[in-house]
Design an enzyme around this catalytic site. Structure first.
Site, PDB file in Angstrom:
ATOM      1  N   CYS A 110       0.893  -1.157   0.000  1.00 18.78           N
ATOM      2  CA  CYS A 110       0.000   0.000   0.000  1.00 18.78           C
ATOM      3  C   CYS A 110       0.928   1.201   0.000  1.00 18.78           C
ATOM      4  O   CYS A 110       1.575   1.487   1.004  1.00 18.78           O
ATOM      5  CB  CYS A 110      -0.910   0.023   1.221  1.00 18.78           C
ATOM      6  SG  CYS A 110      -1.838   1.574   1.342  1.00 18.78           S
ATOM      7  N   CYS A 113      -0.603   4.288   2.471  1.00 16.89           N
ATOM      8  CA  CYS A 113      -0.610   4.138   3.932  1.00 16.89           C
ATOM      9  C   CYS A 113      -0.328   2.676   4.269  1.00 16.89           C
ATOM     10  O   CYS A 113       0.820   2.268   4.255  1.00 16.89           O
ATOM     11  CB  CYS A 113      -1.884   4.676   4.568  1.00 16.89           C
ATOM     12  SG  CYS A 113      -3.431   4.185   3.811  1.00 16.89           S
ATOM     13  N   SER A 114      -1.354   1.892   4.563  1.00 16.09           N
ATOM     14  CA  SER A 114      -1.094   0.512   4.964  1.00 16.09           C
ATOM     15  C   SER A 114      -2.348  -0.319   4.801  1.00 16.09           C
ATOM     16  O   SER A 114      -2.645  -1.157   5.633  1.00 16.09           O
ATOM     17  CB  SER A 114      -0.644   0.480   6.420  1.00 16.09           C
ATOM     18  OG  SER A 114      -1.602   1.198   7.192  1.00 16.09           O
ATOM     19  N   CYS A 115      -3.102  -0.081   3.723  1.00  9.54           N
ATOM     20  CA  CYS A 115      -4.313  -0.860   3.482  1.00  9.54           C
ATOM     21  C   CYS A 115      -3.917  -2.333   3.345  1.00  9.54           C
ATOM     22  O   CYS A 115      -2.903  -2.656   2.722  1.00  9.54           O
ATOM     23  CB  CYS A 115      -5.020  -0.360   2.233  1.00  9.54           C
ATOM     24  SG  CYS A 115      -5.567   1.351   2.432  1.00  9.54           S
TER      25      CYS A 115
END
Lengths: 206, 105
Positions: A110, A113-115
């Protein structure tokens, strides 16, 4: 440590770090306003700390390895198939499964961000959230794979999928050689978290 | 899935912050794509000067995003947050070790 918390001259409770106090402050204010339910908070914590994790994804992969009809359905509409197994919730609204083949290795990042597919893999590891991985996975995926100890034949293309808040990807790794005849539970034991992100390969049978 | 599992969160406050945010989302305070867009911006701003390692710095960016969001929509006034934070600090400092820490009032 700015402060020796075990000093017997200061026998007060251990002072949490500044951000922890800020989180408590938000919680206090929201609770006073009736905007949060402490029991619901505990339930979320318990779910993500104890009940959701890569074992869910491993179960899905093992089913796909042992049942061709399940695999086909999974590749066509993963969201519905995994929801049927009870793996749904936040960050699982739309899941796509991408299948590794001898020609193509898939890897998930991602970049913003950090999906991450929480219902199948739990909370992402620190490296998945790091700037280094998020920047390099797209720019130099083969080098990143090498850092993870994965070397692929030159004939295998690497495809990088960028997860977003709308679509999250799970890699379906290739079933390891020598796993013929293993039952589903044993197969799930070969599936690592990293193999479902694409930064690793499944374990080989003993 | 062999051996001892790694802890899901490195610090208790990471877990609390995570749960608080998910709860606010689930109860309809904000939608997740909107949250992710805001959080991405904070992460990008924090990462301009140095590489974030995905640990404490990641959750500090998360916390800043949530504080800003709740300040903007009027849910949690920044002064109120700062005052309540200090009240918690005082409560910890005056509570004997081992006793439960409570806020006055």
């Amino acid at each position: 440590m700015p402060h020796d918390h075990h000093d017997h001259d200061h026998p007060h409770a251990l002072l949490p770090p500044d951000p922890a106090l800020r989180v408590k402050a938000l919680e206090t204010i929201l609770t006073r306003k009736g905007l949060i339910d402490p029991a619901a908070l505990d339930e979320i914590l318990d779910t993500y700390q104890n009940r959701i994790g890569p074992q869910n994804g491993a179960d899905v992969v093992a089913r796909a390895w042992s049942d061709p009809a399940f695999r086909d359905a999974l590749l066509k509409d993963a969201t519905a198939v995994v929801a049927d197994l009870g793996y749904y919730g936040r960050q699982g609204e739309h899941i796509e499964v991408v299948e590794n083949t001898p020609d193509t290795h898939n890897m998930v990042v991602c970049t913003l961000c950090s999906c991450y597919p929480w219902p199948l893999l739990g909370i992402p590891p620190g490296w998945y959230k790091s700037d280094a991985y998020r920047a390099r996975a797209v720019r130099e995926p083969r080098r990143v794979l090498a850092d993870f100890g994965v070397t692929l034949p030159d004939t295998t293309a690497v495809r990088v999928w960028d997860s977003t808040a709308e679509v999250r990807y799970l890699v379906l790794p290739m079933r390891p050689a020598g796993s013929d005849g293993m039952d589903r539970a044993a197969l799930a034991g070969l599936v690592t978290r990293d193999s479902m992100i694409g930064t690793g390969l499944p374990r080989s049978p003993e | 899935m062999n051996g001892t599992p790694e802890p899901v969160f490195d610090e208790p406050w990471h877990a609390q912050l995570f749960a608080l945010t998910v709860h606010l989302n689930e109860s309809g305070r904000f939608d997740w794509p909107g949250w992710a867009a805001r959080f991405s911006k904070t992460l990008a701003a924090h990462g301009l000067n140095r590489d974030l390692d995905g640990g404490d710095d990641y959750f500090l960016a998360w916390l800043e995003t949530l504080e800003t969001l709740l300040a903007e929509d009027g849910t949690a006034d920044p002064q109120d947050v700062a005052g309540t934070r200090d009240a918690w600090e005082r409560a910890y400092l005056k509570t004997p070790h081992g006793a439960p820490v409570c806020l006055d009032g």
